[in-house]
Motif scaffolding. Structure first.
Motif, PDB file in Angstrom:
ATOM      1  N   GLU A   1       0.830  -1.189   0.000  1.00  0.00           N
ATOM      2  CA  GLU A   1       0.000   0.000   0.000  1.00  0.00           C
ATOM      3  C   GLU A   1       0.879   1.259   0.000  1.00  0.00           C
ATOM      4  O   GLU A   1       2.054   1.211   0.342  1.00  0.00           O
ATOM      5  N   PHE A   2       0.281   2.363  -0.431  1.00  0.00           N
ATOM      6  CA  PHE A   2       1.033   3.613  -0.530  1.00  0.00           C
ATOM      7  C   PHE A   2       0.085   4.783  -0.308  1.00  0.00           C
ATOM      8  O   PHE A   2      -1.037   4.800  -0.832  1.00  0.00           O
ATOM      9  N   LEU A   3       0.556   5.764   0.465  1.00  0.00           N
ATOM     10  CA  LEU A   3      -0.226   6.964   0.734  1.00  0.00           C
ATOM     11  C   LEU A   3       0.743   8.136   0.794  1.00  0.00           C
ATOM     12  O   LEU A   3       1.790   8.059   1.427  1.00  0.00           O
ATOM     13  N   ALA A   4       0.370   9.255   0.108  1.00  0.00           N
ATOM     14  CA  ALA A   4       1.250  10.426   0.115  1.00  0.00           C
ATOM     15  C   ALA A   4       0.443  11.669  -0.190  1.00  0.00           C
ATOM     16  O   ALA A   4      -0.574  11.631  -0.889  1.00  0.00           O
ATOM     17  N   LEU A   5       0.924  12.773   0.345  1.00  0.00           N
ATOM     18  CA  LEU A   5       0.441  14.098  -0.020  1.00  0.00           C
ATOM     19  C   LEU A   5       1.608  14.840  -0.657  1.00  0.00           C
ATOM     20  O   LEU A   5       2.724  14.828  -0.145  1.00  0.00           O
ATOM     21  N   ARG A   6       1.327  15.483  -1.787  1.00  0.00           N
ATOM     22  CA  ARG A   6       2.379  16.223  -2.472  1.00  0.00           C
ATOM     23  C   ARG A   6       1.891  17.624  -2.771  1.00  0.00           C
ATOM     24  O   ARG A   6       0.692  17.880  -2.872  1.00  0.00           O
ATOM     25  N   VAL A   7       2.847  18.533  -2.958  1.00  0.00           N
ATOM     26  CA  VAL A   7       2.523  19.919  -3.285  1.00  0.00           C
ATOM     27  C   VAL A   7       2.325  20.027  -4.789  1.00  0.00           C
ATOM     28  O   VAL A   7       3.180  19.595  -5.565  1.00  0.00           O
ATOM     29  N   THR A   8       1.195  20.572  -5.192  1.00  0.00           N
ATOM     30  CA  THR A   8       0.933  20.772  -6.619  1.00  0.00           C
ATOM     31  C   THR A   8       1.062  22.222  -7.027  1.00  0.00           C
ATOM     32  O   THR A   8       1.274  22.518  -8.194  1.00  0.00           O
ATOM     33  N   LYS A   9       0.927  23.142  -6.025  1.00  0.00           N
ATOM     34  CA  LYS A   9       1.018  24.563  -6.361  1.00  0.00           C
ATOM     35  C   LYS A   9       1.428  25.335  -5.129  1.00  0.00           C
ATOM     36  O   LYS A   9       0.888  25.114  -4.047  1.00  0.00           O
ATOM     37  N   ARG A  10       2.397  26.248  -5.273  1.00  0.00           N
ATOM     38  CA  ARG A  10       2.809  27.115  -4.186  1.00  0.00           C
ATOM     39  C   ARG A  10       2.472  28.562  -4.561  1.00  0.00           C
ATOM     40  O   ARG A  10       2.833  29.031  -5.634  1.00  0.00           O
ATOM     41  N   ASP A  11       1.787  29.244  -3.673  1.00  0.00           N
ATOM     42  CA  ASP A  11       1.425  30.641  -3.912  1.00  0.00           C
ATOM     43  C   ASP A  11       1.602  31.404  -2.606  1.00  0.00           C
ATOM     44  O   ASP A  11       0.681  31.517  -1.793  1.00  0.00           O
ATOM     45  N   GLY A  12       2.804  31.899  -2.373  1.00  0.00           N
ATOM     46  CA  GLY A  12       3.085  32.575  -1.106  1.00  0.00           C
ATOM     47  C   GLY A  12       3.033  31.574   0.022  1.00  0.00           C
ATOM     48  O   GLY A  12       3.688  30.550   0.016  1.00  0.00           O
ATOM     49  N   GLU A  13       2.225  31.881   1.026  1.00  0.00           N
ATOM     50  CA  GLU A  13       2.105  30.989   2.166  1.00  0.00           C
ATOM     51  C   GLU A  13       1.049  29.920   1.935  1.00  0.00           C
ATOM     52  O   GLU A  13       0.933  28.987   2.720  1.00  0.00           O
ATOM     53  N   GLU A  14       0.206  30.100   0.911  1.00  0.00           N
ATOM     54  CA  GLU A  14      -0.840  29.131   0.622  1.00  0.00           C
ATOM     55  C   GLU A  14      -0.324  28.145  -0.424  1.00  0.00           C
ATOM     56  O   GLU A  14       0.228  28.544  -1.444  1.00  0.00           O
ATOM     57  N   SER A  15      -0.550  26.876  -0.138  1.00  0.00           N
ATOM     58  CA  SER A  15      -0.147  25.833  -1.084  1.00  0.00           C
ATOM     59  C   SER A  15      -1.313  24.899  -1.333  1.00  0.00           C
ATOM     60  O   SER A  15      -2.187  24.726  -0.477  1.00  0.00           O
ATOM     61  N   GLU A  16      -1.353  24.304  -2.483  1.00  0.00           N
ATOM     62  CA  GLU A  16      -2.359  23.315  -2.812  1.00  0.00           C
ATOM     63  C   GLU A  16      -1.691  21.946  -2.840  1.00  0.00           C
ATOM     64  O   GLU A  16      -0.551  21.806  -3.275  1.00  0.00           O
TER      65      GLU A  16
ATOM     66  N   MET B   1      -2.248  11.014  -3.055  1.00  0.00           N
ATOM     67  CA  MET B   1      -1.872   9.839  -3.847  1.00  0.00           C
ATOM     68  C   MET B   1      -2.102   8.611  -2.972  1.00  0.00           C
ATOM     69  O   MET B   1      -1.565   8.527  -1.861  1.00  0.00           O
ATOM     70  N   VAL B   2      -2.932   7.666  -3.450  1.00  0.00           N
ATOM     71  CA  VAL B   2      -3.337   6.526  -2.631  1.00  0.00           C
ATOM     72  C   VAL B   2      -3.291   5.254  -3.455  1.00  0.00           C
ATOM     73  O   VAL B   2      -3.710   5.233  -4.623  1.00  0.00           O
TER      74      VAL B   2
ATOM     75  N   LEU C   1      -2.630   2.856  -8.070  1.00  0.00           N
ATOM     76  CA  LEU C   1      -2.242   4.139  -7.492  1.00  0.00           C
ATOM     77  C   LEU C   1      -3.040   5.240  -8.176  1.00  0.00           C
ATOM     78  O   LEU C   1      -2.916   5.458  -9.385  1.00  0.00           O
ATOM     79  N   ASN C   2      -3.910   5.902  -7.339  1.00  0.00           N
ATOM     80  CA  ASN C   2      -4.719   7.017  -7.843  1.00  0.00           C
ATOM     81  C   ASN C   2      -4.100   8.330  -7.402  1.00  0.00           C
ATOM     82  O   ASN C   2      -3.682   8.488  -6.253  1.00  0.00           O
ATOM     83  N   VAL C   3      -4.055   9.274  -8.330  1.00  0.00           N
ATOM     84  CA  VAL C   3      -3.599  10.623  -8.032  1.00  0.00           C
ATOM     85  C   VAL C   3      -4.802  11.546  -8.133  1.00  0.00           C
ATOM     86  O   VAL C   3      -5.440  11.653  -9.201  1.00  0.00           O
ATOM     87  N   TYR C   4      -5.161  12.183  -6.982  1.00  0.00           N
ATOM     88  CA  TYR C   4      -6.375  13.004  -6.922  1.00  0.00           C
ATOM     89  C   TYR C   4      -6.022  14.472  -7.145  1.00  0.00           C
ATOM     90  O   TYR C   4      -4.882  14.912  -6.919  1.00  0.00           O
ATOM     91  N   ALA C   5      -7.042  15.220  -7.570  1.00  0.00           N
ATOM     92  CA  ALA C   5      -6.838  16.633  -7.875  1.00  0.00           C
ATOM     93  C   ALA C   5      -6.595  17.451  -6.626  1.00  0.00           C
ATOM     94  O   ALA C   5      -5.951  18.501  -6.672  1.00  0.00           O
ATOM     95  N   SER C   6      -7.103  17.007  -5.477  1.00  0.00           N
ATOM     96  CA  SER C   6      -6.887  17.729  -4.229  1.00  0.00           C
ATOM     97  C   SER C   6      -6.452  16.738  -3.166  1.00  0.00           C
ATOM     98  O   SER C   6      -6.046  15.615  -3.484  1.00  0.00           O
ATOM     99  N   ASP C   7      -6.563  17.133  -1.884  1.00  0.00           N
ATOM    100  CA  ASP C   7      -6.044  16.281  -0.819  1.00  0.00           C
ATOM    101  C   ASP C   7      -7.109  15.339  -0.251  1.00  0.00           C
ATOM    102  O   ASP C   7      -6.935  14.799   0.839  1.00  0.00           O
ATOM    103  N   THR C   8      -8.220  15.124  -0.950  1.00  0.00           N
ATOM    104  CA  THR C   8      -9.266  14.194  -0.496  1.00  0.00           C
ATOM    105  C   THR C   8      -9.592  13.218  -1.607  1.00  0.00           C
ATOM    106  O   THR C   8      -9.394  13.501  -2.797  1.00  0.00           O
ATOM    107  N   ARG C   9     -10.142  12.075  -1.159  1.00  0.00           N
ATOM    108  CA  ARG C   9     -10.512  11.067  -2.150  1.00  0.00           C
ATOM    109  C   ARG C   9     -11.792  11.438  -2.897  1.00  0.00           C
ATOM    110  O   ARG C   9     -12.124  10.810  -3.911  1.00  0.00           O
ATOM    111  N   GLU C  10     -12.506  12.431  -2.399  1.00  0.00           N
ATOM    112  CA  GLU C  10     -13.734  12.827  -3.066  1.00  0.00           C
ATOM    113  C   GLU C  10     -13.443  13.650  -4.318  1.00  0.00           C
ATOM    114  O   GLU C  10     -14.331  13.860  -5.160  1.00  0.00           O
TER     115      GLU C  10
END
Length: 774
Positions: free
Chosen positions: A120-135, A139-140, A149-158
């Motif tokens: 199994e594998f689980l990870a959060l990665r940075v997709t965009k940095r904008d000053g102090e706010e990051s998106e 990845m699950v 291995l699914n890569v989601y558009a945001s940090d939730t499976r929804e």
């Protein structure tokens, strides 16, 4: 000349003064340059040491944050028991809560994740940095994603799945394997991510354990990724001053990071290798790192096209398996400020002074070197064949005047000696005829003056070696001089050219004779030798062979063609041959075949075939005759009638015969031992008379029989009857010795030679093989 005012060479030349002056200026300039180099190295050492210490310290801090974070993550997973096989829900919530704050504190961190021993594998990665706010992107891979291995558009499976990777096994990835092999916190090697971004990354890794049944077992690996391009941004943020450039290189001499605007990637998207870089500086770095002693810091200087670059290379190693190198580079201009400008001005001033001194010396030396230069030119003209180049008549310096007089005298003597040597080169010492060189030059000169090519005849005295052996070499030379005088009278009457081009060969060139008149003139030439020659008071008849050629542009070509025709003439009944292109081709083929025979011997290309020997009474084979065969480059057989005589005349027949006998005996003995042939199987081997006439042949045959263990009583040596005419005592003795060994002897091709029973009575043989023509 008497009364001429002269000066000594020592007084005239002021070269010592000029030399001392130039050496003094040069030494000052050299010392100044050395002092500048030493000062630059000293300043560079201090400055680069400070810069390197700053970079290494900052790099320690920069890399410590991801390593501390991954160890904290591993501890949290283990302590809070966040790992459930194939279910990453609890771990996902923890990563989501902690990664945002971690990313703010350590912006170099690109990904936080965990890979388990169940795949199994689980990870959060940075997709965009904008000053102090990051998106962030989730990845699950677990049972909920059906092991994809699914890569989601945001940090939730929804959120939307933007990419899927299958198959994907974290245990096979470069960031997982090092911890599996040695379960300690460590850094991975630089690798390429498996996701859709394909970014080059390095990971801080830490093992995650779980206590089961009283033992700690590895359940997975915690990983925090740092993208390689963030290292270059980190280096650019450092205040290195003095426009210094910083390079971080791994143990494979590939770039980890560099300061400035350049990229560490090549055109194919891989990290640049220093050794394969187009930059001479990076190539120099690669070689220097290769020669660097472990844990040693080295200061180097590299000269590029415009300036000198000072480089300090320092190993960067840690207990987390990092084995990198930090190289700080600064140019001499940035390092030394305006010192080079001042130094260059002083160098120019010194150079100008030196040039002034040199100019004064040249003016003085010019009066001395002109006569020497003209003398050297005269020597050059002599080397080119011209003896008339004028020399200076007088000079006020006594030594030079004496040199000119000596050279003039030497030139006169040398000219006389050259003409004498030229005469020796173009004239034969014995007969005073043209030598080969003189004959060719004279004939070429005549050819250039006329339109017809004329006719060339090359005659050779038959059995001249026998004449030398019977009369002695002195009287052989006397015969050659008599022949030369008789030929000279005839050739001069025909307005021709005569030369002795070899030991017993004379060349005649008749410029006005056409091809149609060749037959008539070769008869006239024979008439010159019709009367005997008187040598040592005894009349001696001399027979000659004649090779004739014409229509050649060059005399050396004619002479070569006539030589080919003469070789053919010696085998003809009338001893006369006129050159045709076919002869040249035959000569080339003979040379090629001889070369191929040597090649075949060296590379074992000869083949042995066996021809059955049949008892005519029973019709059953009782033995075989070994036959030697050879194929050409195209795989076609070469007739033995072509290569056997050539092998005999060239002396190769002994090696070929030894090969055939060895191969035949070994083959037949092997087949007898296997039972494929009867025990009393007879083997016949053809042996050249040249082999049989060798005093060592019987001993070599005996050694071969012993080595192959072939029964001597089953061996028959076949000798061609036509080759036994000389009654060579060595040959007859060897035949008797072969009989004494127990082998048999057969006379082959009976009927092609003497075919005399009285003659055969002298030979120790056991059987006759009648030639098929009888």
């Amino acid at each position: 000349m008497p009364g001429l005012f002269t000066l000594s060479l020592k007084k005239a030349l002021i070269a010592p003064f000029i030399a001392v002056f130039l050496c003094s200026v040069g030494t000052i300039l050299w010392l100044q340059k050395q002092r500048y180099d030493d000062l630059a190295m000293e300043v560079g050492d201090r400055q680069l040491s400070s810069l390197t210490t700053n970079v290494v310290h900052s790099l320690d801090i920069y890399l410590d944050k991801p390593m501390t974070a991954v160890e904290t993550l591993a501890h949290a997973i283990e302590y809070h028991q966040l790992y459930t096989p194939n279910d990453t829900a609890k771990l996902e919530a923890y990563l989501r809560s902690s990664f945002a704050s971690l990313n703010v504190q350590s912006p170099q961190i690109d990904l936080m994740g965990f890979g388990g021993e169940q795949g199994e594998f689980l990870a959060l990665r940075v997709t965009k940095r904008d000053g102090e706010e990051s998106e962030f992107s989730l990845m699950v891979k677990d049972i909920g994603t059906e092991d994809t291995l699914n890569v989601y558009a945001s940090d939730t499976r929804e959120s939307k799945v933007v990419a899927t990777i299958s198959p994907y096994d974290p245990r096979e990835r470069p960031w997982y394997q090092p911890v599996r092999q040695q379960p300690d916190a460590t850094w991975s090697k630089v690798y390429t991510n498996a996701d859709e971004a394909q970014e080059i990354t390095i990971s801080a890794l830490s093992p995650v354990f779980q206590s089961l049944r009283g033992t700690r077992e590895l359940i997975g690996v915690a990983a925090i990724d740092v993208q390689i391009d963030t290292f270059s941004r980190f280096l650019n943020d450092l205040d290195t001053t003095h426009s210094a450039r910083v390079y971080v290189v791994d143990e494979h001499h590939e770039l980890i990071a560099q300061s400035g605007t350049g990229t560490i990637l090549d055109k194919s998207g891989h990290r640049r290798s220093l050794s394969n870089s187009e930059s001479p500086l990076l190539q120099f770095l690669s070689q220097s790192i290769h020669n660097l002693e472990p844990s040693a810091t080295q200061l180097l200087a590299f000269d590029d096209e415009s300036t000198t670059q000072y480089i300090m290379i320092s190993p960067y190693q840690s207990d987390k398996r990092l084995n990198w190198y930090v190289a700080v580079v600064i140019s001499a201009d940035d390092l030394m400020g305006n010192i080079p400008v001042v130094s260059n001005r002083m160098l120019w001033a010194g150079l100008i002074l030196g040039l002034l001194g040199l100019g004064m010396g040249i003016v003085v030396l010019n009066r001395l070197t002109v006569p020497l230069s003209e003398t050297a030119e005269a020597a050059k003209q002599i080397a080119n064949g011209s003896w008339d180049y004028p020399l200076p008549k007088r000079n006020r310096i006594s030594e030079i005047s004496q040199l000119l007089q000596s050279f003039s005298s030497m030139r006169s003597h040398l000219q006389a000696s050259f003409h004498a040597l030229r005469e020796q080169l173009t004239r034969d010492n014995l007969t005073k005829l043209y030598s080969r060189q003189g004959f060719i030059e004279t004939c070429d000169s005549l050819k250039a003056q006329q339109s017809s090519s004329g006719t060339m005849m090359l005659l050779g005295i038959n059995q001249f070696r026998d004449i030398n052996d019977s009369l002695g070499h002195h009287y052989g030379d006397v015969l050659l001089t008599i022949v030369a005088e008789r030929l000279k009278a005839w050739v001069l009457a025909e307005n021709g050219v005569l030369g002795r081009v070899a030991g017993d060969e004379f060349a005649i060139y008749l410029p006005s004779i056409t091809a149609e008149q060749q037959l008539c003139y070769q008869h006239r030439l024979r008439q010159v030798f019709s009367a005997p020659f008187v040598v040592a008071g005894e009349p001696l008849s001399v027979n000659i062979s004649i090779g004739i050629t014409s229509d050649c542009a060059k005399a050396d070509t004619c002479l070569r063609n006539a030589g080919i025709a003469l070789s053919h003439a010696k085998t003809e009944s009338n001893h006369v041959s006129i050159y045709t292109p076919v002869m040249a081709e035959q000569s080339k083929n003979k040379t090629r075949l001889l070369t191929y025979l040597r090649h075949a011997i060296d590379h074992d290309l000869f083949e042995v075939y066996f021809q059955p020997l049949v008892d005519i009474r029973s019709g059953q084979p009782f033995g075989a005759e070994a036959l030697l065969r050879l194929r050409n480059h195209q795989g076609q057989f070469i007739s033995p009638l072509d290569f056997i005589p050539l092998a005999e005349s060239s002396g190769l027949i002994k090696a070929i015969g030894q090969h055939m006998a060895t191969e035949a005996m070994q083959t037949v003995k092997t087949e007898i031992d296997k039972g494929a042939l009867p025990a009393n199987f007879q083997l016949h081997i053809n042996v050249s008379v040249l082999e049989l006439a060798d005093g060592d042949y019987v001993e070599q045959l005996s050694q071969l029989l012993e080595r192959t263990r072939f029964p001597v009583s089953q061996l028959t040596i076949e000798v061609t009857e036509s080759k036994l005419a000389d009654n060579d005592p060595v040959l007859l003795d060897n035949m008797s010795l072969i009989k004494s060994l127990g082998a048999s002897i057969a006379i082959d091709d009976f009927g092609t030679g003497y075919s005399s029973l009285a003659y055969l009575h002298k030979l120790p043989f056991d059987s006759l093989k009648i030639d098929k023509r009888l």
